[in-house]
Design an enzyme around this catalytic site. Sequence first.
Site, PDB file in Angstrom:
ATOM      1  N   HIS A  15      21.873  27.211  -5.476  1.00  0.00           N
ATOM      2  CA  HIS A  15      21.009  27.115  -4.303  1.00  0.00           C
ATOM      3  C   HIS A  15      20.384  25.734  -4.271  1.00  0.00           C
ATOM      4  O   HIS A  15      20.082  25.157  -5.312  1.00  0.00           O
ATOM      5  CB  HIS A  15      19.922  28.188  -4.365  1.00  0.00           C
ATOM      6  CG  HIS A  15      20.500  29.570  -4.400  1.00  0.00           C
ATOM      7  ND1 HIS A  15      20.909  30.225  -3.262  1.00  0.00           N
ATOM      8  CD2 HIS A  15      20.774  30.392  -5.436  1.00  0.00           C
ATOM      9  CE1 HIS A  15      21.396  31.404  -3.598  1.00  0.00           C
ATOM     10  NE2 HIS A  15      21.330  31.537  -4.920  1.00  0.00           N
ATOM     11  N   LYS A  66      27.388  16.026 -14.434  1.00  0.00           N
ATOM     12  CA  LYS A  66      28.086  14.883 -13.830  1.00  0.00           C
ATOM     13  C   LYS A  66      29.506  14.848 -14.376  1.00  0.00           C
ATOM     14  O   LYS A  66      29.762  15.362 -15.475  1.00  0.00           O
ATOM     15  CB  LYS A  66      27.377  13.581 -14.202  1.00  0.00           C
ATOM     16  CG  LYS A  66      26.023  13.451 -13.548  1.00  0.00           C
ATOM     17  CD  LYS A  66      25.350  12.152 -13.937  1.00  0.00           C
ATOM     18  CE  LYS A  66      23.992  12.072 -13.249  1.00  0.00           C
ATOM     19  NZ  LYS A  66      23.146  11.023 -13.794  1.00  0.00           N
ATOM     20  N   LYS A 115      31.039   9.690 -27.775  1.00  0.00           N
ATOM     21  CA  LYS A 115      32.009   8.714 -28.297  1.00  0.00           C
ATOM     22  C   LYS A 115      33.309   8.820 -27.516  1.00  0.00           C
ATOM     23  O   LYS A 115      33.493   9.745 -26.724  1.00  0.00           O
ATOM     24  CB  LYS A 115      32.272   8.964 -29.782  1.00  0.00           C
ATOM     25  CG  LYS A 115      32.853  10.337 -30.089  1.00  0.00           C
ATOM     26  CD  LYS A 115      33.023  10.529 -31.595  1.00  0.00           C
ATOM     27  CE  LYS A 115      33.548  11.908 -31.920  1.00  0.00           C
ATOM     28  NZ  LYS A 115      33.697  12.144 -33.345  1.00  0.00           N
TER      29      LYS A 115
HETATM   30  C1  LIG Z   1      31.949  17.767 -29.905  1.00  0.00           C
HETATM   31  C2  LIG Z   1      32.610  17.997 -31.244  1.00  0.00           C
HETATM   32  C3  LIG Z   1      34.096  18.310 -31.051  1.00  0.00           C
HETATM   33  C4  LIG Z   1      32.460  16.682 -32.001  1.00  0.00           C
HETATM   34  O1  LIG Z   1      32.997  16.826 -33.286  1.00  0.00           O
HETATM   35  P1  LIG Z   1      33.227  15.515 -34.199  1.00  0.00           P
HETATM   36  O2  LIG Z   1      34.221  14.623 -33.549  1.00  0.00           O
HETATM   37  O3  LIG Z   1      33.548  16.005 -35.570  1.00  0.00           O
HETATM   38  O4  LIG Z   1      31.849  14.757 -34.124  1.00  0.00           O
HETATM   39  P2  LIG Z   1      30.700  14.610 -35.213  1.00  0.00           P
HETATM   40  O5  LIG Z   1      30.382  15.940 -35.830  1.00  0.00           O
HETATM   41  O6  LIG Z   1      31.087  13.483 -36.112  1.00  0.00           O
HETATM   42  O7  LIG Z   1      29.437  14.217 -34.335  1.00  0.00           O
HETATM   43  C5  LIG Z   1      29.289  12.926 -33.782  1.00  0.00           C
HETATM   44  C6  LIG Z   1      27.868  12.851 -33.221  1.00  0.00           C
HETATM   45  O8  LIG Z   1      27.772  13.725 -32.094  1.00  0.00           O
HETATM   46  C7  LIG Z   1      26.742  14.726 -32.284  1.00  0.00           C
HETATM   47  N1  LIG Z   1      27.280  15.975 -31.761  1.00  0.00           N
HETATM   48  C8  LIG Z   1      28.386  16.633 -32.158  1.00  0.00           C
HETATM   49  N2  LIG Z   1      28.576  17.736 -31.439  1.00  0.00           N
HETATM   50  C9  LIG Z   1      27.564  17.784 -30.553  1.00  0.00           C
HETATM   51  C10 LIG Z   1      27.220  18.706 -29.537  1.00  0.00           C
HETATM   52  N3  LIG Z   1      27.950  19.798 -29.305  1.00  0.00           N
HETATM   53  N4  LIG Z   1      26.115  18.468 -28.805  1.00  0.00           N
HETATM   54  C11 LIG Z   1      25.363  17.359 -29.041  1.00  0.00           C
HETATM   55  N5  LIG Z   1      25.649  16.444 -29.989  1.00  0.00           N
HETATM   56  C12 LIG Z   1      26.734  16.663 -30.741  1.00  0.00           C
HETATM   57  C13 LIG Z   1      26.560  14.756 -33.802  1.00  0.00           C
HETATM   58  O9  LIG Z   1      25.275  15.233 -34.118  1.00  0.00           O
HETATM   59  C14 LIG Z   1      26.774  13.320 -34.172  1.00  0.00           C
HETATM   60  O10 LIG Z   1      25.607  12.597 -33.868  1.00  0.00           O
HETATM   61  P3  LIG Z   1      25.166  11.294 -34.717  1.00  0.00           P
HETATM   62  O11 LIG Z   1      26.261  10.275 -34.505  1.00  0.00           O
HETATM   63  O12 LIG Z   1      23.869  10.897 -34.099  1.00  0.00           O
HETATM   64  O13 LIG Z   1      25.079  11.733 -36.140  1.00  0.00           O
HETATM   65  C15 LIG Z   1      31.986  19.183 -32.008  1.00  0.00           C
HETATM   66  O14 LIG Z   1      30.744  18.840 -32.559  1.00  0.00           O
HETATM   67  C16 LIG Z   1      31.810  20.417 -31.134  1.00  0.00           C
HETATM   68  O15 LIG Z   1      30.834  20.572 -30.396  1.00  0.00           O
HETATM   69  N6  LIG Z   1      32.798  21.289 -31.227  1.00  0.00           N
HETATM   70  C17 LIG Z   1      32.833  22.513 -30.408  1.00  0.00           C
HETATM   71  C18 LIG Z   1      33.300  23.684 -31.294  1.00  0.00           C
HETATM   72  C19 LIG Z   1      33.625  24.868 -30.453  1.00  0.00           C
HETATM   73  O16 LIG Z   1      33.218  24.988 -29.309  1.00  0.00           O
HETATM   74  N7  LIG Z   1      34.410  25.779 -30.981  1.00  0.00           N
HETATM   75  C20 LIG Z   1      34.848  26.928 -30.184  1.00  0.00           C
HETATM   76  C21 LIG Z   1      35.986  27.626 -30.804  1.00  0.00           C
HETATM   77  S1  LIG Z   1      37.455  26.643 -30.819  1.00  0.00           S
END
Ligand SMILES: CC(C)(COP(=O)(O)OP(=O)(O)OC[C@H]1O[C@@H](n2cnc3c(N)ncnc32)[C@H](O)[C@@H]1OP(=O)(O)O)[C@@H](O)C(=O)NCCC(=O)NCCS
Length: 141
Positions: A66, A117, A134
């Site tokens: 909404h 966004k 990243k």
């Molecule tokens: C996003 C994701 C893939 C990144 O994993 P990664 O490449 O191993 O990244 P890292 O763990 O090295 O994290 C990098 C940075 O991002 C931050 N970060 C990671 N995931 C985040 C999230 N979901 N939300 C906010 N910040 C996140 C970390 O705290 C870290 O911060 P820093 O650089 O300040 O220390 C993972 O954290 C994630 O969210 N996976 C989802 C898992 C899921 O949904 N599974 C479902 C079943 S398959």
Amino acid sequence: MLRAFGAKIHFGAHVYSSVKIWAPWNLKMEKGSCLGPHVICYNQALVTLNENAIVSQYAYLCSAGHSANRLISASFGLIVSTITIDKNAWVGTRAYINMGVEIGEGAVVGATASVFKDVEPWTVVGGNPAKFIKRRKLKDD
Ligand SMILES: CC(C)(COP(=O)(O)OP(=O)(O)OC[C@H]1O[C@@H](n2cnc3c(N)ncnc32)[C@H](O)[C@@H]1OP(=O)(O)O)[C@@H](O)C(=O)NCCC(=O)NCCS
């Protein structure tokens, strides 16, 4: 069953049985795409998952809402807009994807992120509101 109600779902796509889909006729899923367990697909407008796009558990795809600026009208200012999840993108568990958003090719939406966004291709975003974390780098396994 979804196809009988107008969904366009490739035979190589997968929808878990616990997924909730508001309007099957507003769902398009290409080959290899997946709606994971307990995803809510509130698709008053078209929701599209392109090839190999994955949406993980309990994510919420919200294509309607909404208008915050027109809340006193009879329709409460209903607004709808499409959601597109591009090829090879992954939406993590419990993420919220707002109306009008496109998740770019190969992008990753982190767990619990709230996305308002568009997300650039091959980037990783997280948080509420979701921000760039990243670039996604692919390694050969
Ligand atoms: C996003 C994701 C893939 C990144 O994993 P990664 O490449 O191993 O990244 P890292 O763990 O090295 O994290 C990098 C940075 O991002 C931050 N970060 C990671 N995931 C985040 C999230 N979901 N939300 C906010 N910040 C996140 C970390 O705290 C870290 O911060 P820093 O650089 O300040 O220390 C993972 O954290 C994630 O969210 N996976 C989802 C898992 C899921 O949904 N599974 C479902 C079943 S398959």
